[in-house]
Structure formats: structure tokens, C-alpha cells
Design a protein around this motif. Structure first.
Motif, mmCIF file in Angstrom:
data_model
loop_
_atom_site.group_PDB
_atom_site.id
_atom_site.type_symbol
_atom_site.label_atom_id
_atom_site.label_comp_id
_atom_site.label_asym_id
_atom_site.label_seq_id
_atom_site.Cartn_x
_atom_site.Cartn_y
_atom_site.Cartn_z
ATOM 1 N N VAL A 131 6.637 1.171 -5.614
ATOM 2 C CA VAL A 131 5.453 0.322 -5.656
ATOM 3 C C VAL A 131 4.527 0.734 -4.510
ATOM 4 C CG1 VAL A 131 6.500 -1.458 -4.191
ATOM 5 C CG2 VAL A 131 4.668 -2.071 -5.755
ATOM 6 N N SER A 132 3.223 0.547 -4.712
ATOM 7 C CA SER A 132 2.230 0.905 -3.705
ATOM 8 C C SER A 132 2.098 -0.215 -2.678
ATOM 9 C CB SER A 132 0.870 1.164 -4.380
ATOM 10 O OG SER A 132 -0.143 1.315 -3.414
ATOM 11 N N ILE A 133 2.373 0.102 -1.407
ATOM 12 C CA ILE A 133 2.237 -0.867 -0.323
ATOM 13 C C ILE A 133 1.396 -0.237 0.787
ATOM 14 C CG2 ILE A 133 3.417 -2.276 1.402
ATOM 15 C CD1 ILE A 133 5.848 -2.371 -0.365
ATOM 16 N N ARG A 134 0.241 -0.826 1.041
ATOM 17 C CA ARG A 134 -0.606 -0.387 2.157
ATOM 18 C C ARG A 134 -0.283 -1.250 3.362
ATOM 19 N NH1 ARG A 134 -7.236 0.237 2.368
ATOM 20 N NH2 ARG A 134 -7.348 0.717 4.605
ATOM 21 N N ILE A 135 0.095 -0.601 4.462
ATOM 22 C CA ILE A 135 0.536 -1.316 5.654
ATOM 23 C C ILE A 135 -0.569 -1.274 6.704
ATOM 24 C CG2 ILE A 135 2.287 -1.437 7.455
ATOM 25 C CD1 ILE A 135 4.178 0.039 5.526
ATOM 26 N N MET A 136 -0.914 -2.444 7.238
ATOM 27 C CA MET A 136 -1.913 -2.549 8.300
ATOM 28 C C MET A 136 -1.294 -3.300 9.474
ATOM 29 S SD MET A 136 -5.221 -3.641 5.980
ATOM 30 C CE MET A 136 -6.356 -3.407 7.350
ATOM 31 N N ARG A 137 -1.478 -2.766 10.664
ATOM 32 C CA ARG A 137 -0.964 -3.428 11.866
ATOM 33 C C ARG A 137 -2.086 -4.191 12.556
ATOM 34 N NH1 ARG A 137 3.692 -0.655 15.355
ATOM 35 N NH2 ARG A 137 4.903 0.375 13.726
ATOM 36 N N GLU B 9 10.735 1.430 3.114
ATOM 37 C CA GLU B 9 11.940 1.530 2.294
ATOM 38 C C GLU B 9 11.766 0.788 0.970
ATOM 39 O OE1 GLU B 9 15.766 2.072 0.790
ATOM 40 O OE2 GLU B 9 14.588 3.173 2.282
ATOM 41 N N VAL B 10 11.138 -0.396 1.006
ATOM 42 C CA VAL B 10 10.900 -1.158 -0.218
ATOM 43 C C VAL B 10 9.973 -0.391 -1.157
ATOM 44 C CG1 VAL B 10 9.811 -3.254 -1.132
ATOM 45 C CG2 VAL B 10 11.320 -3.392 0.849
ATOM 46 N N ALA B 11 8.910 0.209 -0.610
ATOM 47 C CA ALA B 11 7.972 0.977 -1.435
ATOM 48 C C ALA B 11 8.671 2.153 -2.107
ATOM 49 C CB ALA B 11 6.811 1.465 -0.580
ATOM 50 N N ARG B 12 9.565 2.816 -1.375
ATOM 51 C CA ARG B 12 10.277 3.961 -1.953
ATOM 52 C C ARG B 12 11.277 3.525 -3.012
ATOM 53 N NH1 ARG B 12 14.996 5.939 -1.901
ATOM 54 N NH2 ARG B 12 15.741 4.339 -0.454
ATOM 55 N N GLY C 141 3.577 -8.747 -12.678
ATOM 56 C CA GLY C 141 2.663 -7.677 -13.057
ATOM 57 C C GLY C 141 1.835 -7.116 -11.926
ATOM 58 N N ILE C 142 2.039 -7.567 -10.700
ATOM 59 C CA ILE C 142 1.286 -7.048 -9.555
ATOM 60 C C ILE C 142 1.960 -5.777 -9.053
ATOM 61 C CG2 ILE C 142 0.595 -7.538 -7.180
ATOM 62 C CD1 ILE C 142 0.415 -10.485 -7.978
ATOM 63 N N ASP C 143 1.184 -4.710 -8.904
ATOM 64 C CA ASP C 143 1.792 -3.433 -8.522
ATOM 65 C C ASP C 143 1.129 -2.788 -7.307
ATOM 66 O OD1 ASP C 143 -0.580 -2.744 -9.642
ATOM 67 O OD2 ASP C 143 0.248 -1.535 -11.264
ATOM 68 N N GLU C 144 0.215 -3.491 -6.636
ATOM 69 C CA GLU C 144 -0.383 -2.993 -5.400
ATOM 70 C C GLU C 144 -0.329 -4.097 -4.357
ATOM 71 O OE1 GLU C 144 -3.930 -0.412 -5.224
ATOM 72 O OE2 GLU C 144 -4.122 -0.851 -7.359
ATOM 73 N N PHE C 145 0.109 -3.730 -3.155
ATOM 74 C CA PHE C 145 0.269 -4.715 -2.091
ATOM 75 C C PHE C 145 -0.407 -4.234 -0.819
ATOM 76 C CE2 PHE C 145 3.674 -5.424 -5.048
ATOM 77 C CZ PHE C 145 3.846 -6.800 -5.076
#
Length: 709
Positions: free
Chosen positions: A71-77, A64-67, A43-47
Motif C-alpha cells: 500500500v502507498s504510505i507517504r510519511i511526513m515528520r 514495513e506495513v507499506a511493504r 477501499g482506501i489505498d493511499e495514506f
């Protein structure tokens, strides 16, 4: 709830690990994507993903996984690619201000671990860690020491004999702990957990038998692949699938497909199986039955590979099941017609049967094709028209195709010796499918009359509060007052939040309503004290005793489960006089929610989950029933019936015909007890005139009818 993943690039991997890390593909998915997909199932839909090593490749994969998975994926470097896991954790501080799940980037773990963690909730803890106390010999685990469900030591200490999965439920307090650990020279997540454990802020949730594996070497990767593929069959597999097809698909065909084309999808495998099936049909049509039989068995094995790949890649979907079923129907029809054509045109059959060949072949072929379609059609129409699914080894929905394909494949191979074998195979299929269809029609007739649902139930498990005991209005009033006064919440809002989370123990409800609030523990204790007074009043619903008497007379075993404390449940059942009607009961204990209570009853009393019914009054109860693998019937007592229409209608409707008889009996008893003979007579007449009234009359007690007379 959000999830945080620290893509460290496996900074714990030993030298020579050979490229192990979050990008490593195992059973068709990278470790990083598998973690995202497993969390989505919970049930988790934000990462939020913080990237350390191999930033460009990792970011490209995540996009690619988000598309693809929507699903919503926020990427931080991270500023430093060599940053430790603790430093990466601190980098996410600014975007995680509420409780979140911390997930590993170098593990494979099963869904049950995350489900168990989320079910437990935070309560007043800063962090909750999934632990297996019964299996200390894992490869490179985070070792912990557990005392009374609390983590008291992390790694390196002599008493750290339990092992923990890298799956944590955290509050933002973990960031301060990580900063303290980093200042002391420990830049790992373990260091942050160790800091919180010193402050008694870490709870342990035992996940006995949960499967997880750290992947830090190629050897681990091979073990992980074996772990993932081992349980990839379906619960409804027949003997042929389980013993012949699955070993081939799981050990040979599915790994081969994933090796040759790692990006392959389940739908593509379904299409490949369809193409192989058409090839088998073409072989029969051109007089090559041996080739046709072998190709047909290959198509049957491929029919298992598509589901295995869907489960391995976490790509199960309703459309995929629909497409697979459509391909199956096409394949079966074409195979049957091509085998009929082969048998009809074979010269040896003409010599054997003479002029009777045409009539014999046409009759057998017609019965085989019509029976084949009726098997699928009756499954679909029973679910649509009667809210009923056929169960059983021979007539159950979703069963039997593996056996039919084996019969046809064997007939094809034998037809290479003599073509009469093809006609014999068709005759066997005609007999099997039409026998199943006729049996199902008879069962559906009984279902429409109201008797089949009761015949299918061998045990009923009742929820206590709100289902058997009329305690929910009082409990709702107590909870509303406590929540409103303790948290400064409007009374209407407090009541709405309580009812939205009802079904679990109150401490869990508070943890969901007000995660990490310091007042939670005291409010939960106050509620339990007041609850003792309410439940001890022993108020039953008017139909509770009649219901238990009804099922007792039918020989149905009965149980009670509850989110109320175990000792309080026993006192309530004793005071109400319900104990003589029950085969067992259970209440809430630490780590034993209603789904686990039901599962334990099923296991200890050797019940068939498909013939066990859970009756509850809260939308959450549908989840408990699903996790325990039993059927569900929702009673709209204290919760608005609209919620059950949305969450549990299909399951509740599955027992509609049973409850018609049950409710009619209760109404007749009520009329008799009130001395209203005319009301009782009207109810008897209504039952007689209802669809299936004869069957419903059989379910009413003779003494009830005599009392009306």
C-alpha cells in the motif's frame, strides 16, 4: 480517496499510561497498522501519515506495513515531536488538496463505521463525523452535540451528550479551521471541528451499535483486545465449532499463539494445525489412540485459530482459504487411513470380528474416505459447474467438518478402552459423508433442471427505478441536462458520470461527482422536483407485472426498495397497481440507503438472508446486496451488461435456471396477448426441448399453456 493519520504518539494519554500509543500491539497488530488495514478494507489505498513522537520507530513500522501490505504510505515528520494533533494536521496541508478521510492513531474501530461514513459522502459539508447518539458513556470520547444531523457543539459544553469516533470525512477546509483554532490557543483536531461547527459545516452520521474504543491506558488495551476477539467466529460455524472449539481457540489458543509469537500469520497457523494432524495420525499408526484423539481435537481447534488470526490481523486472502482447505483435505485423509490401519491391526478387533475383519474394515474405510472426498468435491463442482452453493445445517458447503473431527477424536479416546471404537467412528463418518453427498447430488440434479433455485428463494426485493419502473431514460436525460448546465460539463461526460454513480440518491451522486461543490444542494433539489414528474408517470416495464404475478403464484414474498424518496415510491406503487403483490416497500430517507432498507425488511419480516434475492439494475446494487447479506441478480436494463459481467456475473448466474423459467413464461404470455398462437407454441416447444425442460414446464402456469392451445 486518501486517508490522513496523525501519529501523535497519544498526546491524550494520562500519566502512567504505560507506553500506550500507535505502536502498541493489540491482538497481534499495532494500533497504527490496524487503522491502515481497516481503511484498506473500505477501499482506501493511499495514506499520508504525519509523525510526532517516536518518529524513528513509527517510520520503521510504516515502511514495513507499506511493504508487507503493498500500500502507498507517504510519511511526513513534524518539525516538533511534541506537536499537537492540530499542528500535525496543518503539516499535511500541502499534499491533501481533495477530500480525504481523517483516521485516529489511538482507536480500534470496526469496518462498518468507515463504510457508513463513505456511503453518506460529503455533499455540501466541510466535514462529516461518525457519531453514536445512543451511547454517551464511552471512555474518553470526543463529545458532541447533535441537532438534526448537524454538529452544533464539540466538547466541554453541557449539551454535548453524544460521542464521536475519531473517524472523519473532510474537505481541505478543515486546514483553515485548524489554523484558526491554533491561533486561538486550541491546537487539537477537536478545535478545528469546533470552528467548522460554528459555521454549520459539520454533519453527523449516526452509527448505532458501531464499535470503537480509545486506547489511552493498559486497561483500555485489554478491553480493546476483548472487543476485537469477541466476534471472530464465522457465520457458517457448526454447533461443535460454535460451542466447543471457538471458546477454546478464541479465549486460550489464539491469544497464546499471539503472545508467544506476535508476528505469526494465519498460514503459519494452518501449517501448525496440519503438523498436529499428522502427529495425531502417527499416534494412531503406532497404536496410541488416546494420544491420537487428543491431538486430533487440538488440530480441530487450531483450524479455527487460523481464521481468527487472519481476521484479527486483517490478513484474509483467497490463497489463505485455499491453503487451509488443502491442508484440511490432507489431514482428514491421513487421519482416516491411520485409524483404519489401527482398527485393522488391533488384536482385540481380530478376536471380535474374526475372518470378517478385513472385509468389514476395508468396506467401512473405503466408504469413509470416498465420502469425505465427495463432500469437498461436490461443494467445489457445484460452484464451478452450476454456480450454486449448498445451504443448510447439514449439507451446507463449509459445514460438517467440525462434527466429523469430533466423532473421530471421540472414537480415538474410546479406542483406548477397546479398538472397535475406531471402526465404529469410521462407520459413522462413512454414513454421514455419503448421506450428505447423495443428498447434494439429488439437489444438483434439481438445480440443473431449473427447479432448485426457485425452491431456495423465499423473498424477492426489487429496486424500483430501472428495474420495475421504466424511468431511467428520463431520469438520465434530466440528470445529464442539470449536470451539464450547472457544472459546465460536456453532456457526454455528464451522462457517463451519472450512470457511473447510479443506484444512490442524487445528492450522494453529486457529492461523489463534485465533492464539496457549492451548487450541489440546489442541483439535487432541482433534480428531485423533476423526478416527481417522471416517477409519477407510472411506466412499468413490459415484464414487471408478469414477474410479480409469477412469484406471487409461487408463494414467494415480494418487496420494493429504492433510492427514490419514500413518499414518491408509495405514490408510484399505488398508481401502477403493484401494491397488492407486495408484502412491503420502502424508499429513501436520511440515513436509509438500499442496503439498510433491505436489512430492515429482512429483520422485520424474519426472512432468511440466504434465501432472499435482491434484483437491481445498477452495478452499485451488488454492493447493497452484499452489505445486506442477501443474494443478487442483476438486470442489464439501463446499464451496459458488460458492467454486470464484470461486477455481478457470479451472483446473477446463481439464479440463471430460475430466470429461464421466468423469461419463458413472460414470452409465452406476450405471444398470447398479441394473439400469436404459433409464437406461443414455438416457445412451449423450445422449453420442452431445453435441458431440464420437464422441470421448467412445471413452473409455467397451466392457464398460459391452455391459452396457447
Amino acid at each position: 480517496m486518501k486517508a490522513l493519520i496523525l501519529a501523535t504518539g497519544n498526546d491524550r494519554a494520562p500519566e502512567g499510561a504505560g507506553g500506550c500509543g500507535p505502536l502498541l500491539r493489540i491482538a497481534g497488530l499495532s494500533l497504527l497498522e490496524r487503522t491502515v488495514a481497516t481503511a484498506m478494507r473500505a477501499g482506501i489505498d493511499e495514506f499520508v501519515v504525519v509523525i510526532g513522537r517516536e518518529a524513528d520507530r513509527t517510520e520503521s513500522l510504516l515502511l514495513e506495513v507499506a511493504r508487507r501490505r503493498r500500500v502507498s504510505i507517504r510519511i511526513m515528520r513534524a518539525k516538533d515531536e511534541q506537536a499537537t494533533s492540530g499542528a500535525l494536521l496543518l503539516a499535511a496541508r500541502e499534499c491533501l488538496t481533495e477530500p480525504f478521510v481523517l483516521l485516529p492513531d489511538d482507536q480500534v474501530f470496526d469496518d462498518a463505521i468507515l463504510d457508513r461514513l463513505l456511503d453518506r459522502g460529503l455533499r455540501s459539508d466541510a466535514c462529516v463525523l461518525a457519531v453514536d447518539q445512543g451511547w454517551p458513556a464511552r471512555i474518553d470520547p470526543m463529545r458532541v452535540s447533535v441537532q438534526a444531523d448537524r454538529i452544533v457543539g464539540v466538547g466541554g459544553q453541557p449539551d454535548c451528550r453524544s460521542c464521536a469516533a475519531g473517524v472523519l470525512l473532510c474537505t481541505p477546509a478543515v486546514f483553515d479551521a485548524a489554523a484558526r483554532a491554533l491561533s486561538r490557543g486550541d491546537g487539537t483536531v477537536c478545535g478545528a471541528i469546533r470552528e467548522l461547527a460554528r459555521e454549520d459545516g459539520v454533519a453527523a452520521v449516526d452509527v448505532p451499535g458501531g464499535s470503537w474504543l480509545n486506547v489511552t491506558s493498559r486497561r483500555d488495551a485489554r478491553r480493546a483486545a476483548a472487543l476485537l476477539t469477541a466476534p471472530s467466529g464465522k457465520s457458517r460455524d457448526g454447533w461443535v465449532s460454535r460451542n466447543l472449539n471457538r471458546p477454546l481457540s478464541r479465549r486460550v489458543l489464539t491469544p497464546l499463539l499471539l503472545r508467544l509469537y506476535p508476528a505469526i500469520t494465519a498460514n503459519q497457523v494452518s501449517a501448525l494445525g496440519f503438523a498436529v494432524g499428522l502427529g495425531a495420525a502417527a499416534a494412531f499408526a503406532v497404536g496410541q489412540p488416546l494420544l491420537g484423539g487428543v491431538a486430533l481435537h487440538l488440530a480441530s481447534v487450531l483450524d479455527g485459530s487460523d481464521g481468527e488470526i487472519a481476521r484479527l490481523k486483517r490478513l484474509e486472502s483467497p490463497f489463505g482459504q485455499f491453503l487451509d482447505a488443502a491442508f484440511d483435505r490432507y489431514t482428514d485423509s491421513v487421519i482416516l487411513m491411520s485409524m483404519l490401519f489401527f482398527a485393522w491391526t488391533a488384536e482385540q478387533n481380530r478376536e471380535l470380528f474374526g475372518p470378517a475383519l478385513a472385509t468389514t474394515a476395508l468396506a467401512i474405510g473405503t466408504l469413509a474416505v470416498s465420502g469425505h472426498w465427495l463432500v469437498s468435491y461436490t461443494t467445489a463442482r457445484a460452484a464451478l459447474d452450476l454456480n450454486h452453493r449448498y445451504d443448510g445445517r447439514w449439507i451446507g458447503g463449509g459445514r460438517g467438518r467440525d462434527l466429523r473431527l469430533l466423532v473421530l477424536a471421540s472414537a480415538g479416546v474410546a479406542a483406548a478402552v477397546h479398538p472397535a471404537a475406531a471402526l465404529l467412528g469410521l462407520a459413522v463418518i462413512a454414513g454421514l459423508t455419503n448421506t450428505v453427498a447423495i443428498r447434494r447430488i439429488l439437489l444438483s440434479r434439481a438445480e440443473a433442471g431449473g427447479g432448485a433455485a426457485l425452491a431456495e428463494i423465499e423473498a424477492v426485493v426489487y429496486d424500483l427505478d430501472g428495474t420495475v419502473l421504466d424511468s431511467m431514460p428520463a431520469l438520465t436525460a434530466i440528470a445529464t441536462t442539470l449536470v451539464a448546465t450547472s457544472y459546465g460539463t460536456d453532456a457526454d461526460v455528464a451522462r457517463e458520470r451519472y450512470l457511473a454513480t447510479v443506484g444512490a440518491d442524487f445528492a450522494t451522486q453529486l457529492a461523489e461527482m463534485y465533492p464539496g461543490h457549492p451548487a450541489n444542494e440546489g442541483v439535487a433539489a432541482a433534480f428531485e422536483r423533476r423526478k416527481d414528474e417522471v416517477v409519477s408517470s407510472h411506466r412499468l416495464f413490459d415484464d414487471s407485472l408478469a414477474t410479480l404475478q409469477f412469484f406471487r403464484a409461487k408463494g414467494v414474498r415480494q418487496f420494493v426498495c429504492s433510492s427514490t424518496r419514500n413518499e414518491l415510491v408509495g405514490a408510484a406503487l399505488l398508481g401502477t397497481g403493484l401494491l397488492p403483490y407486495l408484502d412491503g416497500w420502502s424508499g429513501y430517507q436520511a440515513g436509509l440507503d438500499k442496503s439498510r432498507q433491505i436489512s430492515r425488511m429482512v429483520r422485520e419480516h424474519r426472512l432468511d438472508p440466504a434465501r432472499t434475492l435482491f434484483v437491481g439494475d445498477a452495478p452499485r446494487d451488488t454492493t447493497y446486496a452484499q452489505r445486506a447479506g442477501v443474494r443478487f441478480c442483476g438486470l442489464a436494463r439501463s446499464i451496459d451488461g458488460v458492467e454486470f459481467a464484470r461486477l455481478g456475473a457470479a451472483a446473477a448466474a446463481d439464479l440463471r435456471s430460475l430466470t429461464r423459467s421466468w423469461e419463458s413464461a413472460a414470452r409465452i404470455r406476450g405471444a398470447v396477448s398479441e394473439g400469436s398462437r404459433s409464437a406461443g407454441s414455438r416457445e412451449v416447444q423450445r422449453v420442452r426441448e431445453a435441458p431440464g425442460g420437464d422441470r421448467m414446464m412445471e413452473d409455467l402456469h397451466a392457464d398460459d399453456l391452455q391459452a396457447v392451445r
